[in-house]
Design a protein around this motif. Structure first.
Motif, PDB file in Angstrom:
ATOM      1  N   ARG A  61       0.815  -1.216   0.000  1.00  0.00           N
ATOM      2  CA  ARG A  61       0.000   0.000   0.000  1.00  0.00           C
ATOM      3  C   ARG A  61       0.846   1.263   0.000  1.00  0.00           C
ATOM      4  N   LEU A  62       2.125   1.125   0.293  1.00  0.00           N
ATOM      5  CA  LEU A  62       3.020   2.277   0.380  1.00  0.00           C
ATOM      6  C   LEU A  62       3.927   2.337  -0.844  1.00  0.00           C
ATOM      7  N   THR A  63       4.182   3.564  -1.304  1.00  0.00           N
ATOM      8  CA  THR A  63       5.097   3.743  -2.427  1.00  0.00           C
ATOM      9  C   THR A  63       6.528   3.470  -1.959  1.00  0.00           C
ATOM     10  N   PRO A  64       7.435   3.167  -2.852  1.00  0.00           N
ATOM     11  CA  PRO A  64       8.822   2.900  -2.463  1.00  0.00           C
ATOM     12  C   PRO A  64       9.508   4.063  -1.764  1.00  0.00           C
ATOM     13  N   THR A  65       9.064   5.288  -2.066  1.00  0.00           N
ATOM     14  CA  THR A  65       9.686   6.465  -1.436  1.00  0.00           C
ATOM     15  C   THR A  65       8.757   7.101  -0.410  1.00  0.00           C
ATOM     16  N   GLU A  68      10.306   9.094   2.425  1.00  0.00           N
ATOM     17  CA  GLU A  68      11.039  10.310   2.093  1.00  0.00           C
ATOM     18  C   GLU A  68      10.050  11.427   1.777  1.00  0.00           C
ATOM     19  N   GLU A  69      10.275  12.589   2.374  1.00  0.00           N
ATOM     20  CA  GLU A  69       9.352  13.699   2.228  1.00  0.00           C
ATOM     21  C   GLU A  69       9.480  14.327   0.837  1.00  0.00           C
ATOM     22  N   ASN A  70       8.338  14.426   0.107  1.00  0.00           N
ATOM     23  CA  ASN A  70       8.269  15.094  -1.203  1.00  0.00           C
ATOM     24  C   ASN A  70       9.269  14.534  -2.219  1.00  0.00           C
ATOM     25  N   VAL A  71       9.549  13.255  -2.115  1.00  0.00           N
ATOM     26  CA  VAL A  71      10.401  12.603  -3.108  1.00  0.00           C
ATOM     27  C   VAL A  71       9.538  11.603  -3.873  1.00  0.00           C
ATOM     28  N   PRO A  72       9.214  11.889  -5.118  1.00  0.00           N
ATOM     29  CA  PRO A  72       8.322  10.985  -5.867  1.00  0.00           C
ATOM     30  C   PRO A  72       9.047   9.719  -6.309  1.00  0.00           C
ATOM     31  N   LEU A 200       4.439  10.448  -7.246  1.00  0.00           N
ATOM     32  CA  LEU A 200       4.724   9.562  -8.375  1.00  0.00           C
ATOM     33  C   LEU A 200       5.023  10.408  -9.605  1.00  0.00           C
ATOM     34  N   GLU A 201       6.022   9.991 -10.354  1.00  0.00           N
ATOM     35  CA  GLU A 201       6.417  10.717 -11.564  1.00  0.00           C
ATOM     36  C   GLU A 201       6.671   9.730 -12.699  1.00  0.00           C
TER      37      GLU A 201
END
Length: 456
Positions: A61-65, A68-72, A200-201
């Motif tokens: 459910r969590l993104t890989p980053t 980390e704050e504001n790191v897509p 996400l980018e």
């Protein structure tokens, strides 16, 4: 083996030397089998334990980053276009089959052991993956015949590679002013559905061609002459979302439309000119030809419009069909004028004949009247007049009293005018249609890339 051969080759009997070779071979074979069997069981147990341990605390459910704050999380994408099924102007869409390839780095899947993680697609359901969707999609499906067409690879540094085979029907807003001599640009847009751009980018892959085409790719009515990749980041009130796009440029092939529309209508217009070489009094033939050509042209125009997009502006083929219809109608109008003048000529010719007959009857009647008066026999005079005319004397009121010379002049004048109009039409109609063709094809066959240029 080589050491045994050198040691005993010269000092022992031959039978002892052979026995020693067989013994050494059997010993090493047994050792190899034992070594082979033991690691296999260990590998199975170790691989299962390794995967269980790697995904034991993994939260998809969590993104890989996420930590980390504001790191897509950066996802690089490339696609392989396997097939473009159709480009339909009637429904404003196009179908495409692609291999969608995505790569991202998930540090939670990194490990130091030199083991390969199985490439089973079922493992993908236990991992986090981007929420990519196609912005302009109408229909779509992921292939699962004979198995789910999904490829998964995970490297030891946590790099995840996913490839999926998809068939899509995508919306394509076409500009049809120049149809069927038009260029169209159809786009594939890929956007994140729920993750904003600081989570996400999406980026196109830069180390290889991000959009590869099947070398055997062909389309029935179009030619693919270009592709352009770019960005289409979206701004909504819910946030900014990453988006990338690829634009495919198509040019339409004219062969089908020349055979089905332009050729037949051109022939119909030329066929309508045959009436100019027909006699002016051949009304049934000229009318039948004109009506047949008009009905055929109308049917052709209606059939072309049935499978066309319902647009409110005029297209190039509308101009062609309308002009052809005007030329066909012009031939009918020309015949109407010629036929009217021909009837006037015939009418005045008949008047001339009646005038001569009426004058002859007047002279004959005048002579009879003089004889009757000299005999003072009024009743006989009336009887003679009625007998000679076959009716009462008042019948003379219906006989034209025009001058025969004037009637003959008017008859010749109208006959000349009708023939002159037919003669002029034989020259004006073909020349005007030729000028129209030169203007039409020179305008619509010129290059017009700037009109259809789209920045993506």
């Amino acid at each position: 083996m080589g050491w045994c051969t050198k040691r005993y080759a010269a000092n022992v009997p031959t039978w002892l030397f052979v026995s020693s070779l067989l013994f050494c071979k059997g010993y090493y074979t047994c050792q190899a089998e034992s070594v082979k069997n033991l690691p296999r069981e260990d590998n199975l147990t170790s691989a299962t334990s390794f995967l269980d341990g790697l995904l034991e605390e993994y939260d998809k459910r969590l993104t890989p980053t996420f930590h980390e704050e504001n790191v897509p999380t950066v996802v690089t994408i490339d696609i392989f276009v396997s097939n473009i099924d159709c480009v339909e102007e009637s429904t404003m869409d196009f179908g495409v089959t692609i291999f969608l390839r995505q790569m991202w780095v998930d540090p939670r899947l990194g490990h130091s052991r030199s083991r390969k993680i199985p490439t089973s697609s079922s493992l993908l359901d236990r991992l986090w993956k981007p929420d990519l969707f196609f912005t302009n999609e109408k229909e779509g499906n992921r292939h699962d015949l004979t198995v789910d067409n999904t490829l998964l690879r995970i490297r030891h540094d946590g790099e995840v590679f996913v490839s999926q085979r998809l068939s899509l029907m995508l919306n394509c807003q076409m500009v049809l002013h120049r149809f069927p001599m038009d260029h169209q640009v159809c786009m594939v847009q890929m956007e994140s559905f729920g993750y904003t751009d600081n989570q996400l980018e999406f980026n196109w892959r830069d180390d290889v061609d991000p959009v590869q085409l099947n070398p055997e790719l062909t389309l029935p009515h179009f030619t693919l002459f270009g592709k352009t990749t770019g960005r289409c980041d979206k701004l909504y009130w819910t946030g900014n979302f990453t988006c990338i796009s690829v634009a495919f440029s198509f040019t339409r092939q004219l062969g089908f439309y020349i055979m089905s529309t332009y050729g037949p209508t051109f022939a119909l217009v030329v066929l309508s000119w045959i009436s100019f070489w027909m006699s002016a009094d051949a009304a049934p033939a000229r009318i039948s030809l004109g009506i047949t050509v008009i009905l055929t042209t109308t049917t052709q125009a209606i059939g072309q419009r049935e499978n066309f997009a319902k647009v409110s502006y005029i297209t190039a083929i509308d101009i062609w069909m309308s002009t052809c219809f005007i030329f066909v109608m012009g031939a009918i109008v020309e015949f109407s004028i010629v036929n009217f003048l021909h009837h006037l000529s015939v009418r005045y010719s008949n008047n001339k004949q009646r005038s001569f007959i009426a004058r002859g009857k007047k002279k004959s009647t005048a002579k009879d009247g003089v004889v009757a008066n000299s005999d003072n026999d009024g009743c006989r005079f009336g009887f003679q007049v009625r007998n000679r005319l076959g009716s009462s004397p008042t019948k003379y009121q219906d006989v034209p009293q025009d001058d025969p010379v004037s009637n003959a002049t008017l008859s010749r004048r109208y006959a000349h005018m009708s023939a002159r109009i037919d003669h002029v039409a034989k020259i004006v109609f073909p020349c005007t249609f030729a000028v129209f063709n030169v203007c039409y094809w020179s305008i619509y066959l010129t290059t017009y890339n700037s009109e259809y240029h789209i920045d993506v």
